[in-house]
Design a protein around this motif. Structure first.
Motif, PDB file in Angstrom:
ATOM      1  N   LEU A   1      13.020  -1.584  -7.411  1.00  0.00           N
ATOM      2  CA  LEU A   1      12.552  -0.887  -6.778  1.00  0.00           C
ATOM      3  C   LEU A   1      12.942   0.540  -8.052  1.00  0.00           C
ATOM      4  O   LEU A   1      13.106   0.308  -8.884  1.00  0.00           O
ATOM      5  CB  LEU A   1      13.365  -0.338  -5.729  1.00  0.00           C
ATOM      6  CG  LEU A   1      13.495  -0.607  -4.243  1.00  0.00           C
ATOM      7  CD1 LEU A   1      14.776  -0.389  -3.388  1.00  0.00           C
ATOM      8  CD2 LEU A   1      12.349  -0.075  -3.568  1.00  0.00           C
ATOM      9  N   ALA A   2      11.293   1.031  -7.157  1.00  0.00           N
ATOM     10  CA  ALA A   2      10.962   2.836  -8.485  1.00  0.00           C
ATOM     11  C   ALA A   2      12.176   3.149  -8.808  1.00  0.00           C
ATOM     12  O   ALA A   2      13.153   3.034  -7.278  1.00  0.00           O
ATOM     13  CB  ALA A   2       9.991   2.947  -7.810  1.00  0.00           C
ATOM     14  N   PRO A   3      12.426   3.909  -9.834  1.00  0.00           N
ATOM     15  CA  PRO A   3      13.646   5.013  -9.858  1.00  0.00           C
ATOM     16  C   PRO A   3      12.826   6.170  -9.190  1.00  0.00           C
ATOM     17  O   PRO A   3      11.984   6.738  -8.769  1.00  0.00           O
ATOM     18  CB  PRO A   3      13.356   5.020 -11.614  1.00  0.00           C
ATOM     19  CG  PRO A   3      12.086   5.256 -12.278  1.00  0.00           C
ATOM     20  CD  PRO A   3      11.984   4.105 -10.991  1.00  0.00           C
ATOM     21  N   GLY A   4      14.148   6.848  -8.903  1.00  0.00           N
ATOM     22  CA  GLY A   4      13.750   8.438  -7.998  1.00  0.00           C
ATOM     23  C   GLY A   4      13.382   8.617  -6.623  1.00  0.00           C
ATOM     24  O   GLY A   4      13.887   9.893  -6.220  1.00  0.00           O
ATOM     25  N   LEU A   5      14.153   7.019  -5.693  1.00  0.00           N
ATOM     26  CA  LEU A   5      14.114   7.050  -4.266  1.00  0.00           C
ATOM     27  C   LEU A   5      15.610   7.951  -4.335  1.00  0.00           C
ATOM     28  O   LEU A   5      16.548   7.907  -4.750  1.00  0.00           O
ATOM     29  CB  LEU A   5      13.510   5.974  -3.861  1.00  0.00           C
ATOM     30  CG  LEU A   5      12.537   5.057  -4.735  1.00  0.00           C
ATOM     31  CD1 LEU A   5      12.635   3.627  -4.081  1.00  0.00           C
ATOM     32  CD2 LEU A   5      11.305   6.062  -3.720  1.00  0.00           C
ATOM     33  N   ALA A   6      15.267   8.125  -3.099  1.00  0.00           N
ATOM     34  CA  ALA A   6      16.385   9.389  -1.944  1.00  0.00           C
ATOM     35  C   ALA A   6      17.625   8.664  -2.229  1.00  0.00           C
ATOM     36  O   ALA A   6      18.852   8.898  -1.653  1.00  0.00           O
ATOM     37  CB  ALA A   6      15.587   9.984  -1.604  1.00  0.00           C
TER      38      ALA A   6
ATOM     39  N   VAL B   1      14.613  -0.184   4.597  1.00  0.00           N
ATOM     40  CA  VAL B   1      13.333   1.771   4.830  1.00  0.00           C
ATOM     41  C   VAL B   1      13.918   2.042   3.931  1.00  0.00           C
ATOM     42  O   VAL B   1      14.630   2.857   3.695  1.00  0.00           O
ATOM     43  CB  VAL B   1      13.645   1.833   6.441  1.00  0.00           C
ATOM     44  CG1 VAL B   1      12.764   2.452   6.305  1.00  0.00           C
ATOM     45  CG2 VAL B   1      13.708   0.741   7.121  1.00  0.00           C
ATOM     46  N   VAL B   2      12.933   3.205   2.814  1.00  0.00           N
ATOM     47  CA  VAL B   2      13.387   3.977   1.976  1.00  0.00           C
ATOM     48  C   VAL B   2      12.122   4.626   2.239  1.00  0.00           C
ATOM     49  O   VAL B   2      11.937   5.082   3.036  1.00  0.00           O
ATOM     50  CB  VAL B   2      13.022   3.758   0.201  1.00  0.00           C
ATOM     51  CG1 VAL B   2      13.647   1.649   0.015  1.00  0.00           C
ATOM     52  CG2 VAL B   2      12.043   3.384   0.466  1.00  0.00           C
ATOM     53  N   ALA B   3      13.351   6.181   1.389  1.00  0.00           N
ATOM     54  CA  ALA B   3      13.017   7.526   1.488  1.00  0.00           C
ATOM     55  C   ALA B   3      12.497   8.015   0.120  1.00  0.00           C
ATOM     56  O   ALA B   3      13.300   7.623  -0.590  1.00  0.00           O
ATOM     57  CB  ALA B   3      13.953   8.828   2.663  1.00  0.00           C
ATOM     58  N   ALA B   4      12.026   8.698  -0.037  1.00  0.00           N
ATOM     59  CA  ALA B   4      11.387   9.592  -1.301  1.00  0.00           C
ATOM     60  C   ALA B   4      11.779  10.880  -1.908  1.00  0.00           C
ATOM     61  O   ALA B   4      12.346  10.826  -2.643  1.00  0.00           O
ATOM     62  CB  ALA B   4       9.678   9.305  -1.416  1.00  0.00           C
ATOM     63  N   THR B   5      12.032  11.582  -0.269  1.00  0.00           N
ATOM     64  CA  THR B   5      12.297  12.801  -0.909  1.00  0.00           C
ATOM     65  C   THR B   5      14.076  12.727  -0.334  1.00  0.00           C
ATOM     66  O   THR B   5      14.330  11.900   1.004  1.00  0.00           O
ATOM     67  CB  THR B   5      11.439  13.937  -0.116  1.00  0.00           C
ATOM     68  OG1 THR B   5      10.876  13.352   1.570  1.00  0.00           O
ATOM     69  CG2 THR B   5       9.855  13.472  -1.044  1.00  0.00           C
TER      70      THR B   5
ATOM     71  N   PRO C   1      22.792   5.095  -0.188  1.00  0.00           N
ATOM     72  CA  PRO C   1      23.058   6.115  -1.130  1.00  0.00           C
ATOM     73  C   PRO C   1      21.776   5.501  -2.920  1.00  0.00           C
ATOM     74  O   PRO C   1      21.356   4.071  -2.782  1.00  0.00           O
ATOM     75  CB  PRO C   1      24.108   6.525  -1.899  1.00  0.00           C
ATOM     76  CG  PRO C   1      25.056   4.730  -1.416  1.00  0.00           C
ATOM     77  CD  PRO C   1      23.975   4.237  -0.353  1.00  0.00           C
ATOM     78  N   ALA C   2      21.101   6.522  -2.724  1.00  0.00           N
ATOM     79  CA  ALA C   2      20.372   5.851  -4.265  1.00  0.00           C
ATOM     80  C   ALA C   2      21.073   6.173  -5.366  1.00  0.00           C
ATOM     81  O   ALA C   2      20.034   4.415  -6.045  1.00  0.00           O
ATOM     82  CB  ALA C   2      19.231   7.673  -5.011  1.00  0.00           C
ATOM     83  N   ASP C   3      22.149   6.075  -5.391  1.00  0.00           N
ATOM     84  CA  ASP C   3      22.495   4.499  -6.697  1.00  0.00           C
ATOM     85  C   ASP C   3      23.348   3.735  -6.299  1.00  0.00           C
ATOM     86  O   ASP C   3      23.771   3.239  -7.610  1.00  0.00           O
ATOM     87  CB  ASP C   3      24.094   5.675  -7.783  1.00  0.00           C
ATOM     88  CG  ASP C   3      24.926   5.738  -5.880  1.00  0.00           C
ATOM     89  OD1 ASP C   3      24.595   5.559  -4.987  1.00  0.00           O
ATOM     90  OD2 ASP C   3      26.001   6.492  -6.768  1.00  0.00           O
ATOM     91  N   ARG C   4      22.448   3.378  -5.056  1.00  0.00           N
ATOM     92  CA  ARG C   4      23.234   1.561  -5.079  1.00  0.00           C
ATOM     93  C   ARG C   4      21.853   0.914  -4.306  1.00  0.00           C
ATOM     94  O   ARG C   4      22.433  -0.080  -3.952  1.00  0.00           O
ATOM     95  CB  ARG C   4      23.900   1.562  -3.714  1.00  0.00           C
ATOM     96  CG  ARG C   4      25.182   2.513  -3.972  1.00  0.00           C
ATOM     97  CD  ARG C   4      26.140   1.944  -5.556  1.00  0.00           C
ATOM     98  NE  ARG C   4      26.928   0.782  -5.191  1.00  0.00           N
ATOM     99  CZ  ARG C   4      27.336  -0.174  -4.125  1.00  0.00           C
ATOM    100  NH1 ARG C   4      28.409   0.601  -3.891  1.00  0.00           N
ATOM    101  NH2 ARG C   4      28.061  -1.250  -4.088  1.00  0.00           N
ATOM    102  N   LEU C   5      20.477   1.160  -4.489  1.00  0.00           N
ATOM    103  CA  LEU C   5      19.338   0.749  -3.757  1.00  0.00           C
ATOM    104  C   LEU C   5      19.429  -0.356  -5.344  1.00  0.00           C
ATOM    105  O   LEU C   5      18.870  -1.429  -4.435  1.00  0.00           O
ATOM    106  CB  LEU C   5      18.521   1.733  -4.105  1.00  0.00           C
ATOM    107  CG  LEU C   5      18.001   2.688  -3.087  1.00  0.00           C
ATOM    108  CD1 LEU C   5      16.787   4.062  -3.079  1.00  0.00           C
ATOM    109  CD2 LEU C   5      17.627   2.467  -1.538  1.00  0.00           C
ATOM    110  N   ARG C   6      19.775  -0.091  -6.618  1.00  0.00           N
ATOM    111  CA  ARG C   6      19.548  -1.638  -7.411  1.00  0.00           C
ATOM    112  C   ARG C   6      20.340  -2.610  -6.828  1.00  0.00           C
ATOM    113  O   ARG C   6      19.674  -3.940  -7.458  1.00  0.00           O
ATOM    114  CB  ARG C   6      19.232  -0.681  -8.843  1.00  0.00           C
ATOM    115  CG  ARG C   6      18.310   0.585  -8.639  1.00  0.00           C
ATOM    116  CD  ARG C   6      16.983  -0.126  -9.305  1.00  0.00           C
ATOM    117  NE  ARG C   6      15.939   0.694  -9.562  1.00  0.00           N
ATOM    118  CZ  ARG C   6      15.527   0.630 -10.775  1.00  0.00           C
ATOM    119  NH1 ARG C   6      16.362  -0.421 -11.640  1.00  0.00           N
ATOM    120  NH2 ARG C   6      14.529   1.922 -11.156  1.00  0.00           N
ATOM    121  N   ASP C   7      21.722  -1.891  -6.293  1.00  0.00           N
ATOM    122  CA  ASP C   7      21.785  -3.934  -5.399  1.00  0.00           C
ATOM    123  C   ASP C   7      21.667  -3.816  -5.177  1.00  0.00           C
ATOM    124  O   ASP C   7      21.540  -5.392  -5.000  1.00  0.00           O
ATOM    125  CB  ASP C   7      24.123  -3.384  -5.013  1.00  0.00           C
ATOM    126  CG  ASP C   7      24.582  -1.796  -5.931  1.00  0.00           C
ATOM    127  OD1 ASP C   7      23.537  -2.341  -7.233  1.00  0.00           O
ATOM    128  OD2 ASP C   7      24.996  -1.533  -5.109  1.00  0.00           O
TER     129      ASP C   7
END
Length: 383
Positions: free
Chosen positions: A133-138, A93-97, A122-128
């Motif tokens: 996923l789109a960049p810039g997600l919180a 579940v992702v948050a944009a802000t 955290p945002a810097d581990r989403l791509r793991d």
């Protein structure tokens, strides 16, 4: 007219919830018949995505039911496995802000206190977790307990495993009642089915079946669309959705609501939801709804902008005003039980629902308190 049938329990509805009721009731030693006016999974089940979720539920009775169901589905997954495309993929579940992330993490903290595994990302581990996923997600929360099945297959295999007699293409026209008002079976357009117990697992048509027994259960249809892409190599690893999906599920609004939900399937296509609106049983195509689904999905996964959508389909979720299903005996009609009104969570909650119905019918204690799910809780409300 077909020959009369005598059994212990008649289950009305051959969708996922009816199939689970048949499975657990039969395994408890009762003779079960399942009747449906259409085919297996011909209603809400066949129009679902097959989600078995804990991630979208706050602490309370529905989450307790979801956790019970998740444990039971894990056992069914081992038993039926690939036949039903059981896939313990987990949810993200992702948050944009930052504000949205704070609210999501507070929601997840409450779930953890109720037994949910909810892991902050955290945002810097989403791509793991999701490289596309789109960049810039919180940030996000990872829910390892979220799983998926192919709903039509799962309903069919649960019914087969139950050994119940399956009677499709038969419309229930009356709930038969004897002296004192107790259930004595159902009348269909192809004959009577005699039994001391009837389980209303008719999904979106649960209100109509309840009315045949002379009681009110205010189940309403809530329409939703799903967008299906061309088959793709695996690029979406989890069920991924935006945090505002939870608010949409809990909303009482009749207006169109959409929030992006994206997940891959074993067969290759990506499924894109989710929309909700109360428009009765209107099956009209809604271009605004489908456009919103596509835009939301691209916002999460930009690569989808270059992917073809092959089709859309719609279904009707069985909605009850307090967002809880009706499960258990109806004190107004002895022998009548309800197992309907699960809205969009019926696939996931089916196993627990069927298990609880079987416990009621065999007279033992139930794993959950059924009071919050009482079918007569709307009896005093104005029609």
């Amino acid at each position: 007219m077909s020959k009369r049938l005598t059994c212990d329990v008649v289950v009305v509805g051959a969708g996922m919830v009816g199939a689970a009721c048949a499975l657990y009731t039969a395994r408890a030693g009762l003779d079960v018949a399942v009747v449906d006016r259409g085919p297996v999974a011909g209603g809400t089940t066949g129009a679902g995505e097959g989600n078995l979720l804990v991630s979208d539920k706050p602490p309370g009775p529905e989450l307790d039911l979801a956790l019970l169901s998740a444990r039971l589905w894990a056992g069914l997954g081992e038993e039926l496995g690939g036949a039903v495309e059981y896939e313990p993929k987990g949810g993200v579940v992702v948050a944009a802000t930052p504000e949205g992330l704070t609210a999501l993490e507070e929601f997840a903290a409450g779930q953890r206190s109720a037994g949910v595994s909810a892991v902050p990302v955290p945002a810097d581990r989403l791509r793991d977790l999701e490289p596309c996923l789109a960049p810039g997600l919180a940030g996000a929360v990872h829910y390892p307990q979220d799983t998926q099945v192919m709903p039509a297959l799962a309903a069919a295999h649960l019914l087969r495993a139950s050994g119940a007699r399956l009677l499709t293409g038969r419309t229930v026209t009356e709930v038969l009642r004897g002296t004192g008002g107790s259930v004595r079976g159902v009348r269909t357009d192809r004959g009577d089915l005699h039994a001391p117990v009837v389980v209303n697992a008719a999904g979106t048509w649960g209100a109509e079946v309840a009315a045949l027994a002379g009681v009110r259960l205010p189940v309403l249809p809530r329409r939703g669309f799903v967008l299906v892409t061309e088959p793709l190599p695996p690029r979406v690893r989890h069920k991924v959705y935006a945090a505002d999906y939870v608010a949409d599920v809990a909303s009482d609004s009749a207006a169109l609501q959409t929030s992006p939900v994206v997940e891959g399937t074993a067969a290759g296509p990506v499924l894109i939801g989710a929309s909700r609106e109360r428009v009765g049983f209107d099956r009209s195509f809604s271009l605004p709804a489908v456009r919103a689904l596509a835009a939301g999905a691209i916002g999460l996964f930009p690569f989808l902008a270059e992917v073809r959508a092959l089709r859309t389909y719609l279904g009707f979720r069985p909605y009850l005003p307090d967002h809880l299903p009706a499960i258990g005996p109806d004190p107004r009609v002895p022998g009548l039980l309800h197992a309907c009104g699960h809205e969009g969570a019926g696939i996931g909650l089916a196993a627990g629902t069927g298990h609880l119905i079987a416990q009621v019918l065999t007279g033992g204690p139930t794993d959950l308190d059924l009071t919050p799910f009482g079918p007569d809780r709307f009896a005093q409300e104005a029609v």
